[in-house]
Design a protein around this motif. Structure first.
Motif, PDB file in Angstrom:
ATOM      1  N   ALA A  61      10.740  -3.266   1.152  1.00  0.00           N
ATOM      2  CA  ALA A  61      10.294  -2.137   0.100  1.00  0.00           C
ATOM      3  C   ALA A  61       9.668  -2.746  -1.044  1.00  0.00           C
ATOM      4  O   ALA A  61       8.488  -2.432  -1.670  1.00  0.00           O
ATOM      5  CB  ALA A  61      11.433  -1.392  -0.092  1.00  0.00           C
ATOM      6  N   GLY A  62      10.124  -4.125  -1.522  1.00  0.00           N
ATOM      7  CA  GLY A  62       9.803  -4.711  -2.722  1.00  0.00           C
ATOM      8  C   GLY A  62       8.263  -5.266  -2.391  1.00  0.00           C
ATOM      9  O   GLY A  62       7.402  -5.403  -3.273  1.00  0.00           O
ATOM     10  N   TYR A  63       8.225  -5.770  -1.413  1.00  0.00           N
ATOM     11  CA  TYR A  63       6.873  -6.430  -0.929  1.00  0.00           C
ATOM     12  C   TYR A  63       5.670  -5.032  -1.088  1.00  0.00           C
ATOM     13  O   TYR A  63       4.654  -5.376  -1.526  1.00  0.00           O
ATOM     14  CB  TYR A  63       6.959  -6.701   0.537  1.00  0.00           C
ATOM     15  N   LEU A  64       5.968  -3.805  -0.391  1.00  0.00           N
ATOM     16  CA  LEU A  64       5.171  -2.925  -0.390  1.00  0.00           C
ATOM     17  C   LEU A  64       4.694  -2.503  -1.945  1.00  0.00           C
ATOM     18  O   LEU A  64       3.608  -2.065  -1.968  1.00  0.00           O
ATOM     19  CB  LEU A  64       5.643  -1.645   0.305  1.00  0.00           C
ATOM     20  N   GLU A  65       5.706  -2.548  -2.706  1.00  0.00           N
ATOM     21  CA  GLU A  65       5.501  -2.265  -4.156  1.00  0.00           C
ATOM     22  C   GLU A  65       4.555  -3.086  -4.656  1.00  0.00           C
ATOM     23  O   GLU A  65       3.531  -2.729  -5.542  1.00  0.00           O
ATOM     24  CB  GLU A  65       6.803  -2.273  -4.947  1.00  0.00           C
ATOM     25  N   GLN A  66       4.551  -4.413  -4.381  1.00  0.00           N
ATOM     26  CA  GLN A  66       3.566  -5.067  -5.125  1.00  0.00           C
ATOM     27  C   GLN A  66       2.106  -4.939  -4.267  1.00  0.00           C
ATOM     28  O   GLN A  66       1.235  -5.060  -4.725  1.00  0.00           O
ATOM     29  CB  GLN A  66       3.957  -6.777  -4.587  1.00  0.00           C
ATOM     30  N   THR A  67       2.298  -4.746  -2.833  1.00  0.00           N
ATOM     31  CA  THR A  67       0.895  -4.297  -2.232  1.00  0.00           C
ATOM     32  C   THR A  67       0.250  -3.346  -2.761  1.00  0.00           C
ATOM     33  O   THR A  67      -0.824  -3.342  -2.750  1.00  0.00           O
ATOM     34  CB  THR A  67       1.374  -4.221  -0.853  1.00  0.00           C
ATOM     35  N   VAL A  68       0.772  -2.101  -3.257  1.00  0.00           N
ATOM     36  CA  VAL A  68       0.312  -0.952  -3.595  1.00  0.00           C
ATOM     37  C   VAL A  68      -0.499  -1.275  -4.823  1.00  0.00           C
ATOM     38  O   VAL A  68      -1.664  -0.813  -5.121  1.00  0.00           O
ATOM     39  CB  VAL A  68       1.230  -0.006  -4.042  1.00  0.00           C
ATOM     40  N   ARG A  69      -0.260  -2.297  -5.673  1.00  0.00           N
ATOM     41  CA  ARG A  69      -0.706  -2.408  -6.993  1.00  0.00           C
ATOM     42  C   ARG A  69      -2.236  -3.444  -6.469  1.00  0.00           C
ATOM     43  O   ARG A  69      -3.077  -3.503  -7.478  1.00  0.00           O
ATOM     44  CB  ARG A  69       0.042  -3.401  -7.794  1.00  0.00           C
ATOM     45  N   HIS A  70      -2.443  -3.689  -5.345  1.00  0.00           N
ATOM     46  CA  HIS A  70      -3.594  -4.522  -4.866  1.00  0.00           C
ATOM     47  C   HIS A  70      -4.552  -3.789  -4.258  1.00  0.00           C
ATOM     48  O   HIS A  70      -5.438  -4.213  -4.069  1.00  0.00           O
ATOM     49  CB  HIS A  70      -3.247  -5.811  -4.092  1.00  0.00           C
ATOM     50  N   ALA A  71      -4.262  -2.302  -4.139  1.00  0.00           N
ATOM     51  CA  ALA A  71      -5.338  -1.372  -3.416  1.00  0.00           C
ATOM     52  C   ALA A  71      -6.151  -1.207  -4.518  1.00  0.00           C
ATOM     53  O   ALA A  71      -5.739  -0.582  -5.641  1.00  0.00           O
ATOM     54  CB  ALA A  71      -4.326  -0.293  -2.950  1.00  0.00           C
ATOM     55  N   THR A  72      -7.515  -1.218  -4.186  1.00  0.00           N
ATOM     56  CA  THR A  72      -8.531  -0.654  -4.960  1.00  0.00           C
ATOM     57  C   THR A  72      -8.853   0.834  -4.878  1.00  0.00           C
ATOM     58  O   THR A  72      -8.346   1.491  -3.708  1.00  0.00           O
ATOM     59  CB  THR A  72      -9.914  -1.336  -4.801  1.00  0.00           C
TER      60      THR A  72
END
Length: 243
Positions: free
Chosen positions: A194-205
């Motif tokens: 879940a934490g990884y996904l939170e970081q991933t979302v911040r990299h979506a343009t």
């Protein structure tokens, strides 16, 4: 998870007539195998049908006769860059398990090459296929998921302009497999994913989110990876960007 993940840091008509018969057949078989894997179809059951590759029109927009979804080359490049960003973070998980095996890293590299201006072609297909084979050689489940993330990154460029929920896996598959690898290396700690996904979302343009919203929501099924895809899908669809 400190020490393991760190921070997430052509026109014209289709070219098939220019390929030899052997090359065209190889491409078709690869597309079918990749679709089967991404669709979650059991390899012991009937394979899923290959999806049409679509056409790159003169305005550099991909379209399909049965779909109203349009994808430009730049759309595909940004999706590939997003997928590569997701996958490269967990390459170290695979490489700790299989030192010296560069196949997943090569697949991520091919995704970045396309994202930065290269063309879809042999390199993407071959490195994705090699990463899939690398997954089979992994000794741990975490390493296998990391290799699948790399395979998905190289396959992201083959997002098809079909209004089908399964296409979302081309956009989000790398992120979901990477999140699952992170969970497994942490003794299946779901909070890590879940934490990884939170970081991933911040990299979506904005472009990645816009492309995602052109497709139906992620499909049901797929076990934990399917659940992670749906979580990431929902999080990205909820984003808004300033004009």
């Amino acid at each position: 998870m400190p020490g393991v993940l760190g921070d997430i840091g052509p026109g014209g008509s289709p070219q098939i007539d220019r390929l030899t018969e052997r090359s065209a057949r190889s491409r078709s078989l690869w597309s079918a195998a990749f679709y089967e894997h991404c669709s979650g179809v059991s390899r012991h059951g009937p394979p899923g049908p290959p999806q049409p590759a679509g056409a790159v029109m003169e305005d550099e927009t991909m379209t399909d006769d049965v779909s109203e979804i349009h994808l430009s080359k730049q759309d595909l490049r940004e999706v590939a860059a997003f997928a590569a960003t997701c996958a490269e973070v967990v390459l170290k998980i695979f490489e700790a398990d299989q030192p010296g095996d560069s196949r997943p890293r090569d697949a991520v590299g091919a995704a970045w090459e396309f994202a930065r201006g290269g063309e879809r072609g042999k390199s993407l297909r071959e490195t994705a296929s090699a990463a899939l084979k690398a997954a089979k050689s992994a000794d741990t489940a975490a390493a296998r998921e990391a290799a699948w993330a790399a395979m998905s990154a190289a396959g992201a460029a083959y997002l098809h302009p079909l209004a089908k929920a399964t296409q979302v896996k081309h956009i989000l598959g790398a992120g979901a497999y990477a999140a699952r690898a992170a969970e497994l290396v942490a003794d299946d700690d779901r909070s890590i994913g879940a934490g990884y996904l939170e970081q991933t979302v911040r990299h979506a343009t904005p472009t990645v989110v816009d492309v995602l919203k052109r497709f139906p929501a992620a499909p049901s099924g797929g076990g934990r990876v399917g659940e992670l895809i749906r979580m990431l899908d929902a999080d990205l669809r909820s984003l808004t960007f300033a004009e």
